[in-house]
Design a protein around this motif. Structure first.
Motif, PDB file in Angstrom:
ATOM      1  N   ILE A  95       7.898  -9.613  45.591  1.00  8.42           N
ATOM      2  CA  ILE A  95       8.970 -10.332  44.903  1.00  8.42           C
ATOM      3  C   ILE A  95       9.727  -9.372  43.992  1.00  8.42           C
ATOM      4  N   ARG A  96       9.001  -8.490  43.324  1.00  7.50           N
ATOM      5  CA  ARG A  96       9.645  -7.504  42.451  1.00  7.50           C
ATOM      6  C   ARG A  96      10.603  -6.626  43.252  1.00  7.50           C
ATOM      7  N   LYS A  97      10.165  -6.172  44.415  1.00  5.59           N
ATOM      8  CA  LYS A  97      11.027  -5.338  45.266  1.00  5.59           C
ATOM      9  C   LYS A  97      12.288  -6.108  45.670  1.00  5.59           C
ATOM     10  N   LEU A  98      12.125  -7.371  46.044  1.00  2.00           N
ATOM     11  CA  LEU A  98      13.279  -8.188  46.415  1.00  2.00           C
ATOM     12  C   LEU A  98      14.248  -8.370  45.250  1.00  2.00           C
ATOM     13  N   LEU A  99      13.709  -8.619  44.068  1.00  3.34           N
ATOM     14  CA  LEU A  99      14.555  -8.792  42.886  1.00  3.34           C
ATOM     15  C   LEU A  99      15.368  -7.533  42.605  1.00  3.34           C
ATOM     16  N   GLU A 100      14.703  -6.385  42.637  1.00 10.42           N
ATOM     17  CA  GLU A 100      15.377  -5.127  42.340  1.00 10.42           C
ATOM     18  C   GLU A 100      16.396  -4.772  43.427  1.00 10.42           C
ATOM     19  N   LYS A 101      16.082  -5.134  44.666  1.00 13.01           N
ATOM     20  CA  LYS A 101      16.988  -4.856  45.782  1.00 13.01           C
ATOM     21  C   LYS A 101      18.210  -5.777  45.748  1.00 13.01           C
ATOM     22  N   SER A 102      18.016  -7.031  45.355  1.00 11.86           N
ATOM     23  CA  SER A 102      19.116  -7.993  45.374  1.00 11.86           C
ATOM     24  C   SER A 102      20.137  -7.754  44.262  1.00 11.86           C
ATOM     25  N   ASP A 103      19.715  -7.176  43.158  1.00 13.04           N
ATOM     26  CA  ASP A 103      20.631  -6.887  42.049  1.00 13.04           C
ATOM     27  C   ASP A 103      20.092  -5.683  41.289  1.00 13.04           C
ATOM     28  N   ASP A 104      20.789  -4.561  41.399  1.00 12.36           N
ATOM     29  CA  ASP A 104      20.293  -3.329  40.773  1.00 12.36           C
ATOM     30  C   ASP A 104      20.368  -3.371  39.247  1.00 12.36           C
ATOM     31  N   ARG A 105      20.947  -4.426  38.681  1.00 13.27           N
ATOM     32  CA  ARG A 105      20.967  -4.579  37.228  1.00 13.27           C
ATOM     33  C   ARG A 105      19.676  -5.198  36.699  1.00 13.27           C
ATOM     34  N   THR A 106      18.847  -5.770  37.590  1.00 17.42           N
ATOM     35  CA  THR A 106      17.589  -6.389  37.177  1.00 17.42           C
ATOM     36  C   THR A 106      16.702  -5.343  36.516  1.00 17.42           C
ATOM     37  N   VAL A 107      16.143  -5.709  35.365  1.00 12.66           N
ATOM     38  CA  VAL A 107      15.263  -4.802  34.625  1.00 12.66           C
ATOM     39  C   VAL A 107      13.882  -5.441  34.546  1.00 12.66           C
ATOM     40  N   CYS A 108      12.897  -4.804  35.179  1.00 14.43           N
ATOM     41  CA  CYS A 108      11.516  -5.283  35.114  1.00 14.43           C
ATOM     42  C   CYS A 108      10.840  -4.608  33.935  1.00 14.43           C
ATOM     43  N   TYR A 109      10.272  -5.412  33.042  1.00 12.04           N
ATOM     44  CA  TYR A 109       9.657  -4.889  31.835  1.00 12.04           C
ATOM     45  C   TYR A 109       8.178  -4.625  32.000  1.00 12.04           C
ATOM     46  N   ASP A 110       7.465  -5.593  32.547  1.00 12.99           N
ATOM     47  CA  ASP A 110       6.017  -5.451  32.606  1.00 12.99           C
ATOM     48  C   ASP A 110       5.477  -6.412  33.654  1.00 12.99           C
ATOM     49  N   ALA A 111       4.270  -6.143  34.106  1.00 12.89           N
ATOM     50  CA  ALA A 111       3.577  -7.016  35.049  1.00 12.89           C
ATOM     51  C   ALA A 111       2.100  -6.959  34.711  1.00 12.89           C
ATOM     52  N   GLY A 112       1.376  -7.998  35.079  1.00  8.42           N
ATOM     53  CA  GLY A 112      -0.047  -8.010  34.785  1.00  8.42           C
ATOM     54  C   GLY A 112      -0.712  -9.269  35.277  1.00  8.42           C
ATOM     55  N   GLU A 113      -1.870  -9.554  34.696  1.00  6.29           N
ATOM     56  CA  GLU A 113      -2.669 -10.714  35.087  1.00  6.29           C
ATOM     57  C   GLU A 113      -3.184 -11.416  33.838  1.00  6.29           C
ATOM     58  N   GLU A 114      -3.331 -12.717  33.947  1.00  4.92           N
ATOM     59  CA  GLU A 114      -3.909 -13.537  32.884  1.00  4.92           C
ATOM     60  C   GLU A 114      -5.016 -14.381  33.494  1.00  4.92           C
ATOM     61  N   GLY A 115      -6.034 -14.655  32.713  1.00  2.00           N
ATOM     62  CA  GLY A 115      -7.085 -15.579  33.129  1.00  2.00           C
ATOM     63  C   GLY A 115      -7.935 -15.058  34.267  1.00  2.00           C
ATOM     64  N   SER A 127      17.331 -10.654  34.241  1.00  2.00           N
ATOM     65  CA  SER A 127      18.294 -10.729  35.337  1.00  2.00           C
ATOM     66  C   SER A 127      19.646 -11.134  34.758  1.00  2.00           C
ATOM     67  N   PHE A 128      20.609 -11.288  35.642  1.00  2.65           N
ATOM     68  CA  PHE A 128      21.959 -11.605  35.193  1.00  2.65           C
ATOM     69  C   PHE A 128      22.490 -12.811  35.960  1.00  2.65           C
ATOM     70  N   ALA A 129      23.193 -13.657  35.248  1.00  2.00           N
ATOM     71  CA  ALA A 129      23.816 -14.843  35.841  1.00  2.00           C
ATOM     72  C   ALA A 129      25.275 -14.863  35.395  1.00  2.00           C
ATOM     73  N   ALA A 130      26.010 -15.829  35.888  1.00  2.00           N
ATOM     74  CA  ALA A 130      27.427 -15.930  35.532  1.00  2.00           C
ATOM     75  C   ALA A 130      27.606 -16.035  34.021  1.00  2.00           C
ATOM     76  N   ASP A 131      26.658 -16.699  33.340  1.00  2.00           N
ATOM     77  CA  ASP A 131      26.764 -16.909  31.896  1.00  2.00           C
ATOM     78  C   ASP A 131      26.280 -15.725  31.064  1.00  2.00           C
ATOM     79  N   GLY A 132      25.597 -14.764  31.675  1.00  2.00           N
ATOM     80  CA  GLY A 132      25.093 -13.627  30.916  1.00  2.00           C
ATOM     81  C   GLY A 132      23.692 -13.235  31.336  1.00  2.00           C
ATOM     82  N   ARG A 133      22.957 -12.666  30.402  1.00  2.96           N
ATOM     83  CA  ARG A 133      21.614 -12.161  30.668  1.00  2.96           C
ATOM     84  C   ARG A 133      20.590 -13.287  30.594  1.00  2.96           C
ATOM     85  N   VAL A 134      19.571 -13.183  31.465  1.00  2.98           N
ATOM     86  CA  VAL A 134      18.542 -14.213  31.547  1.00  2.98           C
ATOM     87  C   VAL A 134      17.171 -13.554  31.427  1.00  2.98           C
ATOM     88  N   TYR A 135      16.339 -14.085  30.544  1.00  2.00           N
ATOM     89  CA  TYR A 135      14.944 -13.650  30.419  1.00  2.00           C
ATOM     90  C   TYR A 135      14.115 -14.475  31.400  1.00  2.00           C
TER      91      TYR A 135
END
Length: 181
Positions: A95-115, A127-135
């Motif tokens: 999914i990370r690869k797809l996100l980065e490939k679909s929009d080169d402005r996407t910034v991945c901060y961190d990844a990990g596991e919980e529980g 990521s980015f949307a018409a309205d601006g930046r999205v967390y």
């Protein structure tokens, strides 16, 4: 930040303890626990289940998430859906690869596991949307034989308010052992 000297070390340590201290756990009302096929999770009362029409206004795709929970004003949301073809060793890698490939402005901060039961794999990104930046926080976990993909999103400017809540949500995900109930 002001320079510190050896006389200030106690003050500095106290400040760091405050900065890195675990946030107090929120009270979780019984009605905020949501039961789904194979798992249960806490979703704060600020989120309500959206109807299909509202979901279609937000997601311009034919493939809508199975469940969409929104805050008043629809500024923050949580989605849940079953996914197939998961790389079980690292469910968010593809999914990370797809996100980065679909929009080169996407910034991945961190990844990990919980529980541990279930183990929740997550990816935090902007990521980015018409309205601006999205967390965004994307999370995937196995419930029975199914893999569930969840996402949380909000305006990037609001991430400081929501980030602790998102982690608390992920930590509450529990696999239902007895699906016959």
């Amino acid at each position: 930040m002001d320079r510190i000297n050896e006389d200030d070390i106690d003050c500095f340590l106290l400040q760091m303890e405050q900065v890195f201290a675990a946030l107090p756990e929120r009270e979780k009302r019984q009605e905020d626990w949501r039961h789904f096929s194979g798992f249960t999770m806490w979703i704060p009362a600020a989120f309500h289940l959206a109807d299909r029409e509202t979901a279609e206004e937000i997601f311009w795709s034919e493939n809508l998430p199975d469940k969409v929970f929104l805050t008043e004003g629809n500024t923050a949301g949580i989605t849940l859906q079953e996914i197939e073809g998961v790389n079980e060793a690292d469910p968010v890698a593809d999914i990370r690869k797809l996100l980065e490939k679909s929009d080169d402005r996407t910034v991945c901060y961190d990844a990990g596991e919980e529980g541990d039961r279930p183990k929740v794999h997550w990816l935090e990104y902007k990521s980015f949307a018409a309205d601006g930046r999205v967390y965004n926080v994307l999370f995937a976990f196995q419930a029975g034989k199914d893999w569930i993909l969840g996402t949380f999103y909000c305006p990037f400017e609001d991430y400081g308010q929501w980030k602790p809540t998102v982690w608390e949500i992920m930590r509450t995900i529990k696999e239902d052992m007895d699906e016959g109930i």
